[in-house]
Design a protein around this motif. Structure first.
Motif, PDB file in Angstrom:
ATOM      1  N   VAL A  37       0.844  -1.081   0.064  1.00 48.45           N
ATOM      2  CA  VAL A  37       0.121  -0.048   0.095  1.00 48.45           C
ATOM      3  C   VAL A  37       0.872   1.194  -0.003  1.00 48.45           C
ATOM      4  O   VAL A  37       1.935   1.274   0.651  1.00 48.45           O
ATOM      5  CB  VAL A  37      -0.795  -0.027   1.232  1.00 48.45           C
ATOM      6  N   THR A  41      -2.317   4.092  -3.823  1.00 49.06           N
ATOM      7  CA  THR A  41      -2.327   2.720  -4.718  1.00 49.06           C
ATOM      8  C   THR A  41      -2.266   1.446  -3.377  1.00 49.06           C
ATOM      9  O   THR A  41      -1.988   1.948  -2.532  1.00 49.06           O
ATOM     10  CB  THR A  41      -0.866   2.608  -5.625  1.00 49.06           C
ATOM     11  N   ALA A  42      -2.695   0.455  -4.175  1.00 56.05           N
ATOM     12  CA  ALA A  42      -2.489  -0.919  -3.593  1.00 56.05           C
ATOM     13  C   ALA A  42      -2.020  -2.103  -4.609  1.00 56.05           C
ATOM     14  O   ALA A  42      -2.338  -1.902  -5.690  1.00 56.05           O
ATOM     15  CB  ALA A  42      -3.523  -1.447  -2.734  1.00 56.05           C
ATOM     16  N   VAL A  75      -7.492  -1.096  -2.271  1.00 54.58           N
ATOM     17  CA  VAL A  75      -6.927   0.307  -2.135  1.00 54.58           C
ATOM     18  C   VAL A  75      -7.824   1.329  -1.224  1.00 54.58           C
ATOM     19  O   VAL A  75      -7.483   2.421  -0.894  1.00 54.58           O
ATOM     20  CB  VAL A  75      -6.479   0.864  -3.638  1.00 54.58           C
ATOM     21  N   HIS A  79      -7.173   3.499   2.271  1.00 58.68           N
ATOM     22  CA  HIS A  79      -7.292   4.961   2.328  1.00 58.68           C
ATOM     23  C   HIS A  79      -8.568   5.522   3.118  1.00 58.68           C
ATOM     24  O   HIS A  79      -8.493   6.686   3.362  1.00 58.68           O
ATOM     25  CB  HIS A  79      -7.366   5.596   0.921  1.00 58.68           C
ATOM     26  N   THR A 107      -2.624  -3.891  -9.891  1.00 63.87           N
ATOM     27  CA  THR A 107      -2.343  -2.720  -9.061  1.00 63.87           C
ATOM     28  C   THR A 107      -3.469  -1.621  -9.269  1.00 63.87           C
ATOM     29  O   THR A 107      -3.830  -1.469 -10.377  1.00 63.87           O
ATOM     30  CB  THR A 107      -0.990  -1.608  -9.736  1.00 63.87           C
ATOM     31  N   THR A 120     -11.730   4.054  -8.937  1.00 59.90           N
ATOM     32  CA  THR A 120     -10.249   3.411  -9.170  1.00 59.90           C
ATOM     33  C   THR A 120     -10.031   2.943 -10.576  1.00 59.90           C
ATOM     34  O   THR A 120     -10.899   2.582 -11.448  1.00 59.90           O
ATOM     35  CB  THR A 120     -10.175   2.356  -8.275  1.00 59.90           C
TER      36      THR A 120
END
Length: 145
Positions: A37, A41-42, A75, A79, A107, A120
């Motif tokens: 993370v 992004t993740a 993601v 957040h 991603t 996203t």
């Protein structure tokens, strides 16, 4: 370009939370993990094996759809924090190549983080780094009490 959102949860924290609220994702084994993370992004990895294949020996579309959706969820959780009831409202995916079994990295990047919706962008790459699928996902965030 907007400044990336700052994560409030680390990859291990997101993984632990997913194990708590969404244990079904590991019902067939421990083949999926939140790897990283960072701001906005993740990275989620799936080790695609025989149970993820379609006829012809390539990774199935539903498997890549699931990976895209989970990467978007990861993601977002990273957040906004522990909000289990954030839900997918839209997911669009384009399958670009037929990936072989093995690791697939998704991603997910936050394009817009609003009060009620998060948009996203997800790229799935195979072990050679080749882009095999691209998705966009929108999630609804429940109102905070």
């Amino acid at each position: 370009m907007p400044t990336p959102a700052t994560p409030v949860m680390s990859a291990p924290e997101v993984s632990a939370y997913l194990d708590e609220v969404f244990p079904q994702i590991k019902a067939n084994g421990d083949d999926i993990s939140v790897r990283a993370v960072s701001p906005g992004t993740a990275l989620v990895r799936l080790h695609a094996d025989d149970k993820h294949l379609r006829p012809g020996g390539t990774v199935s579309g539903p498997t890549m759809f699931m990976l895209s959706d989970l990467a978007a969820y990861a993601v977002i959780l990273a957040h906004i924090g522990r909000v289990a009831l954030a839900v997918t409202t839209n997911l669009n995916i384009n399958f670009l190549m037929k990936p072989q079994p093995g690791p697939l990295d998704a991603t997910a990047m936050i394009l817009k983080l609003g009060k009620r919706l998060v948009v996203t962008d997800i790229s799935i790459r195979d072990s050679s780094g080749e882009l095999v699928a691209h998705a966009t996902a929108t999630y609804s965030i429940p109102p905070r009490n």
